[in-house]
Design a protein around this motif. Sequence first.
Motif, PDB file in Angstrom:
ATOM      1  N   GLU A   5       0.828  -1.205   0.000  1.00  0.00           N
ATOM      2  CA  GLU A   5       0.000   0.000   0.000  1.00  0.00           C
ATOM      3  C   GLU A   5       0.862   1.253   0.000  1.00  0.00           C
ATOM      4  O   GLU A   5       0.565   2.216  -0.699  1.00  0.00           O
ATOM      5  CB  GLU A   5      -0.940   0.011   1.213  1.00  0.00           C
ATOM      6  CG  GLU A   5      -2.118  -0.890   1.061  1.00  0.00           C
ATOM      7  CD  GLU A   5      -3.049  -0.467  -0.059  1.00  0.00           C
ATOM      8  OE1 GLU A   5      -3.495   0.686  -0.068  1.00  0.00           O
ATOM      9  OE2 GLU A   5      -3.305  -1.311  -0.935  1.00  0.00           O
ATOM     10  N   GLY A   6       1.923   1.239   0.807  1.00  0.00           N
ATOM     11  CA  GLY A   6       2.824   2.391   0.852  1.00  0.00           C
ATOM     12  C   GLY A   6       3.489   2.637  -0.490  1.00  0.00           C
ATOM     13  O   GLY A   6       3.650   3.780  -0.918  1.00  0.00           O
ATOM     14  N   TYR A   8       2.240   1.781  -3.421  1.00  0.00           N
ATOM     15  CA  TYR A   8       1.184   2.294  -4.296  1.00  0.00           C
ATOM     16  C   TYR A   8       0.908   3.759  -3.976  1.00  0.00           C
ATOM     17  O   TYR A   8       0.803   4.592  -4.879  1.00  0.00           O
ATOM     18  CB  TYR A   8      -0.094   1.461  -4.133  1.00  0.00           C
ATOM     19  CG  TYR A   8      -1.257   2.020  -4.908  1.00  0.00           C
ATOM     20  CD1 TYR A   8      -1.337   1.858  -6.292  1.00  0.00           C
ATOM     21  CD2 TYR A   8      -2.260   2.745  -4.271  1.00  0.00           C
ATOM     22  CE1 TYR A   8      -2.387   2.393  -7.015  1.00  0.00           C
ATOM     23  CE2 TYR A   8      -3.315   3.283  -4.980  1.00  0.00           C
ATOM     24  CZ  TYR A   8      -3.374   3.107  -6.354  1.00  0.00           C
ATOM     25  OH  TYR A   8      -4.418   3.645  -7.055  1.00  0.00           O
ATOM     26  N   SER A   9       0.806   4.079  -2.693  1.00  0.00           N
ATOM     27  CA  SER A   9       0.525   5.463  -2.282  1.00  0.00           C
ATOM     28  C   SER A   9       1.650   6.399  -2.699  1.00  0.00           C
ATOM     29  O   SER A   9       1.402   7.549  -3.065  1.00  0.00           O
ATOM     30  CB  SER A   9       0.305   5.548  -0.773  1.00  0.00           C
ATOM     31  OG  SER A   9      -0.841   4.833  -0.407  1.00  0.00           O
ATOM     32  N   GLU A  12       1.114   7.254  -6.222  1.00  0.00           N
ATOM     33  CA  GLU A  12       0.001   8.199  -6.310  1.00  0.00           C
ATOM     34  C   GLU A  12       0.426   9.588  -5.832  1.00  0.00           C
ATOM     35  O   GLU A  12      -0.020  10.596  -6.383  1.00  0.00           O
ATOM     36  CB  GLU A  12      -1.198   7.686  -5.514  1.00  0.00           C
ATOM     37  CG  GLU A  12      -1.831   6.447  -6.120  1.00  0.00           C
ATOM     38  CD  GLU A  12      -2.283   6.653  -7.549  1.00  0.00           C
ATOM     39  OE1 GLU A  12      -3.048   7.609  -7.806  1.00  0.00           O
ATOM     40  OE2 GLU A  12      -1.864   5.860  -8.428  1.00  0.00           O
ATOM     41  N   LEU A  13       1.271   9.636  -4.813  1.00  0.00           N
ATOM     42  CA  LEU A  13       1.790  10.923  -4.341  1.00  0.00           C
ATOM     43  C   LEU A  13       2.609  11.589  -5.442  1.00  0.00           C
ATOM     44  O   LEU A  13       2.477  12.785  -5.680  1.00  0.00           O
ATOM     45  CB  LEU A  13       2.634  10.733  -3.073  1.00  0.00           C
ATOM     46  CG  LEU A  13       3.330  11.985  -2.533  1.00  0.00           C
ATOM     47  CD1 LEU A  13       2.326  13.094  -2.226  1.00  0.00           C
ATOM     48  CD2 LEU A  13       4.143  11.634  -1.294  1.00  0.00           C
ATOM     49  N   ASP A  65       2.247   4.792   4.651  1.00  0.00           N
ATOM     50  CA  ASP A  65       1.067   4.825   3.798  1.00  0.00           C
ATOM     51  C   ASP A  65       0.142   5.972   4.214  1.00  0.00           C
ATOM     52  O   ASP A  65      -0.354   6.720   3.373  1.00  0.00           O
ATOM     53  CB  ASP A  65       0.336   3.486   3.884  1.00  0.00           C
ATOM     54  CG  ASP A  65      -0.873   3.419   2.985  1.00  0.00           C
ATOM     55  OD1 ASP A  65      -0.736   3.682   1.771  1.00  0.00           O
ATOM     56  OD2 ASP A  65      -1.968   3.086   3.478  1.00  0.00           O
ATOM     57  N   GLU A  68       1.645   9.400   3.153  1.00  0.00           N
ATOM     58  CA  GLU A  68       1.543   9.622   1.712  1.00  0.00           C
ATOM     59  C   GLU A  68       0.102   9.948   1.304  1.00  0.00           C
ATOM     60  O   GLU A  68      -0.131  10.879   0.520  1.00  0.00           O
ATOM     61  CB  GLU A  68       2.071   8.404   0.959  1.00  0.00           C
ATOM     62  CG  GLU A  68       3.565   8.259   1.127  1.00  0.00           C
ATOM     63  CD  GLU A  68       4.121   6.902   0.754  1.00  0.00           C
ATOM     64  OE1 GLU A  68       5.362   6.781   0.726  1.00  0.00           O
ATOM     65  OE2 GLU A  68       3.339   5.966   0.498  1.00  0.00           O
ATOM     66  N   LYS A  69      -0.861   9.235   1.851  1.00  0.00           N
ATOM     67  CA  LYS A  69      -2.267   9.515   1.535  1.00  0.00           C
ATOM     68  C   LYS A  69      -2.684  10.889   2.064  1.00  0.00           C
ATOM     69  O   LYS A  69      -3.446  11.608   1.415  1.00  0.00           O
ATOM     70  CB  LYS A  69      -3.169   8.417   2.094  1.00  0.00           C
ATOM     71  CG  LYS A  69      -3.059   7.131   1.305  1.00  0.00           C
ATOM     72  CD  LYS A  69      -3.924   6.038   1.889  1.00  0.00           C
ATOM     73  CE  LYS A  69      -3.821   4.781   1.029  1.00  0.00           C
ATOM     74  NZ  LYS A  69      -4.519   3.643   1.649  1.00  0.00           N
ATOM     75  N   ILE A  72      -1.335  13.500  -0.297  1.00  0.00           N
ATOM     76  CA  ILE A  72      -2.150  13.521  -1.514  1.00  0.00           C
ATOM     77  C   ILE A  72      -3.417  14.340  -1.271  1.00  0.00           C
ATOM     78  O   ILE A  72      -3.794  15.184  -2.090  1.00  0.00           O
ATOM     79  CB  ILE A  72      -2.491  12.085  -1.970  1.00  0.00           C
ATOM     80  CG1 ILE A  72      -1.229  11.356  -2.438  1.00  0.00           C
ATOM     81  CG2 ILE A  72      -3.557  12.106  -3.074  1.00  0.00           C
ATOM     82  CD1 ILE A  72      -1.402   9.852  -2.591  1.00  0.00           C
TER      83      ILE A  72
END
Length: 98
Positions: A5-6, A8-9, A12-13, A65, A68-69, A72
């Motif tokens: 997840e981290g 992936y995040s 995305e970041l 994670d 980072e979210k 975002i």
Amino acid sequence: YFRDEGGYSFKELNKAIDKYLPSPTGNNTGRYITIAKIIREKLEITDTKGYNEKEHHAQIQEKRDFIEKYLILLLKSKFVTTFEDLKKTVQNLDIEDI
């Protein structure tokens, strides 16, 4: 799970940085690296060569994670509008509260 997840995040970041804080040169690679380093420092992950047991700890990855979210969301909401603000935001995060 959180390691994936981290990762992936983080991707995305990077996309959010590209979209909301475009570099004047058109290349944000240095910005990605800078933010990643600051996040690692906040999480006290300093050894990034090879497998690092601490870095792969689920709780550390969960915090990564979350950070980072959160970044975002701040970019999308336009609470953070400059790269300097993004860096300061990460530097000022209180990891104990996450």
